[in-house]
Design a protein around this motif. Structure first.
Motif, PDB file in Angstrom:
ATOM      1  N   HIS A 137      -2.574  -2.412  -4.753  1.00  0.00           N
ATOM      2  CA  HIS A 137      -2.629  -1.423  -3.525  1.00  0.00           C
ATOM      3  C   HIS A 137      -2.965  -2.097  -2.282  1.00  0.00           C
ATOM      4  CE1 HIS A 137      -2.425   1.161  -7.173  1.00  0.00           C
ATOM      5  NE2 HIS A 137      -1.942   1.946  -6.404  1.00  0.00           N
ATOM      6  N   ASP A 138      -3.592  -3.035  -2.316  1.00  0.00           N
ATOM      7  CA  ASP A 138      -4.020  -3.871  -0.925  1.00  0.00           C
ATOM      8  C   ASP A 138      -4.385  -5.193  -1.272  1.00  0.00           C
ATOM      9  OD1 ASP A 138      -6.817  -4.065  -2.126  1.00  0.00           O
ATOM     10  OD2 ASP A 138      -7.021  -2.053  -1.563  1.00  0.00           O
ATOM     11  N   ARG A 170       6.560   0.555  -3.287  1.00  0.00           N
ATOM     12  CA  ARG A 170       6.111  -0.099  -4.551  1.00  0.00           C
ATOM     13  C   ARG A 170       7.352   0.396  -5.617  1.00  0.00           C
ATOM     14  NH1 ARG A 170       1.007   1.430  -3.393  1.00  0.00           N
ATOM     15  NH2 ARG A 170       0.979   3.199  -4.988  1.00  0.00           N
ATOM     16  N   ASP A 216       0.848  -1.252   0.009  1.00  0.00           N
ATOM     17  CA  ASP A 216       0.119  -0.024  -0.004  1.00  0.00           C
ATOM     18  C   ASP A 216       1.060   1.203   0.178  1.00  0.00           C
ATOM     19  OD1 ASP A 216       1.004  -0.822   2.630  1.00  0.00           O
ATOM     20  OD2 ASP A 216      -0.415   0.742   3.530  1.00  0.00           O
ATOM     21  N   PRO A 222       3.445   3.753  -1.722  1.00  0.00           N
ATOM     22  CA  PRO A 222       3.977   4.285  -3.017  1.00  0.00           C
ATOM     23  C   PRO A 222       5.379   4.206  -3.006  1.00  0.00           C
ATOM     24  CG  PRO A 222       3.026   6.125  -2.016  1.00  0.00           C
ATOM     25  CD  PRO A 222       2.576   4.836  -1.081  1.00  0.00           C
TER      26      PRO A 222
END
Length: 500
Positions: free
Chosen positions: A52-53, A34, A29, A31
């Motif tokens: 994102h989840d 990621r 989740d 950024p």
């Protein structure tokens, strides 16, 4: 918002040759995390898909079927542990490798992750090279695990196949034989026992009866000279009893060597080529018999007709009964002539007829041969085209179908004779509301001596004659499998002129 998948191939650590690039699903989740993972994993040359989840990870996993899932433990909606458990519960993708990432490196977290179904647990902050190595290893192991699963599934399907499946090497010796094939050859005398080891190296030609071994050996040897060649033949397998089989054999290159695959099908339930020849001879004998009998029967019918005319000329003669008798003898005369044409395999005179009046006339006659509690209905669609037909053959075909329906009903029920426009022709159907036909019987009806009435002397030649009538006029005969209750036979005949 879902991050679109991306593919890079700098180091090609996971992507070799023509194999498709592996798909890595990353769920985090944060950024920044990621982006870091994108930079770390990009050199692997994999397709990267980001979620994102946990909920989004599950949807993307179902869509992309990834080769590996990398989950952050601390995520909203579903955390990494819960997502791993849900993935493992999905039958379609439940075997995907899963790696958990967590800032907490406690023993409790690691054990919980493994209990949830994770294959590996990596603590944050991680070493980039180590993460790449672990992802690469897990991905390869996952693909190998799937390949083994597919191979086992294939082997299971082959072992359970109703047809025999045999693999031969480039010398036509047996490399593999499935369960069905081995069962047909049980028991064989020594040294041809059927333990798996005994199959290896046995020439396939040795598994057929002695008189056919030379032919089979020659056919299979011809395959070994041409990759992609296909040959089909029939043979008798050794065993007690022997088994008549149809063999479809094909050759292909396996690496740098040629191999042959045989699909062996049991045909004891249908005539072999030799039996077809025997049947042809039987029909020839039937034709000669028909030629001999027809002359005598026709002469006797002529005498009967003369007598009827003489009786009809007397005063007070029962005209209704005489008319019916004369109609029956005229019909019998036509049928004996038709029998002669069948025996000689020649066609009679063809006429262009309108279907509706023909069926109404036939219905009036057929009603007289039905029991009192069997009703006959006629349903003819309007504006049907004419058909060019040997009327005697069509009368015989319709009579056979109605008699079969009558026999199926056992004295009570309803028979419907109908005619409809179908595919540029006329579909004549005879249906009953009796018990119907078993699928395996329906599939074979029309073959000589296939009948549902063995105990009462049925031969199956009636339906065979109907099929011959159809085919000799460019038509077809079929059984409507979905008709219920009862059975429905459809005789399709082409129209005598194009249908607008």
């Amino acid at each position: 918002m879902t991050t679109a998948p991306e593919n890079r191939s700098s180091d090609q650590m996971l992507h070799h040759g023509d194999a498709p690039a592996p798909v890595l699903l990353v769920a985090d989740d944060d950024p920044i995390s990621r982006q870091v993972l994108r930079d770390v994993l990009r050199p692997l040359g994999a397709t990267l898909v980001f979620a994102h989840d946990g909920e989004e990870a599950l949807r993307l996993a179902e869509h992309f079927a990834p080769d590996l899932v990398l989950l952050d433990v601390m995520m909203p909606v579903l955390n990494g542990f819960e997502t791993a458990e849900r993935l493992r519960g999905d039958l379609a993708i439940g075997d995907v490798p899963i790696i958990l990432l967590s800032a907490c490196n406690s023993r409790e977290h690691r054990l919980r992750g493994l209990a949830a179904g994770a294959d590996d647990f990596i603590a944050k902050p991680f070493d980039r090279e180590e993460l790449r190595a672990r992802v690469s290893t897990a991905c390869r192991l996952g693909r190998a695990r799937r390949d083994v699963g597919r191979r086992r599934q294939f082997e299971q399907l082959v072992s359970q196949a109703p047809d025999g499946i045999v693999l031969l090497d480039d010398t036509t010796r047996v490399v593999f034989a499935n369960k069905a094939m081995r069962a047909w050859l049980t028991p064989l005398p020594d040294p041809m026992r059927l333990a798996t080891a005994a199959w290896e190296g046995v020439p396939f030609a040795d598994l057929v009866v002695a008189q056919e071994q030379g032919t089979v050996r020659e056919l299979l040897t011809s395959l070994t000279t041409t990759p992609g060649a296909v040959v089909r033949f029939e043979a008798m397998l050794r065993g007690l009893p022997t088994v008549s089989v149809e063999i479809n054999a094909s050759s292909a290159m396996s690496g740098d060597r040629l191999s042959c695959t045989l699909v062996v099908r049991d045909i004891r339930g249908r005539p072999t080529s030799a039996q077809h020849a025997s049947l042809s001879g039987a029909f020839g004998s039937l034709g000669r018999l028909a030629a001999e009998v027809t002359h005598d029967v026709a002469g006797l019918l002529a005498v009967v007709q003369d007598c009827l005319l003489s009786v009809a000329a007397r005063e007070g003669a029962p005209l209704r009964e005489l008319t019916a008798a004369q109609s029956a003898t005229s019909r019998a005369t036509r049928l004996t002539r038709s029998l002669l044409r069948y025996g000689r395999y020649s066609a009679g005179i063809r006429e262009r007829i309108a279907v509706e009046p023909f069926l109404q006339t036939q219905a009036a006659f057929l009603t007289n041969i039905l029991p009192a509690h069997v009703m006959l209905d006629v349903d003819v669609a309007p504006d049907l085209p004419t058909v060019l037909i040997d009327v005697a053959q069509l009368e015989q075909a319709l009579l056979n179908l109605v008699l079969n329906a009558r026999n199926a009903l056992g004295g009570k029920g309803r028979i419907t004779v109908s005619a409809t426009l179908e595919a540029g022709g006329v579909a004549l159907a005879v249906a009953d509301d009796g018990p119907g036909l078993a699928p395996y019987v329906a599939a074979r009806l029309g073959q000589p001596y296939v009948t549902t009435r063995h105990e009462t002397g049925g031969t199956g030649l009636g339906i065979t004659a109907v099929r011959r009538c159809a085919e000799s006029h460019g038509g077809t005969l079929r059984v409507e499998e979905e008709h219920s209750p009862g059975a429905k036979f459809v005789l399709w005949l082409p129209a005598s002129e194009p249908v607008v």
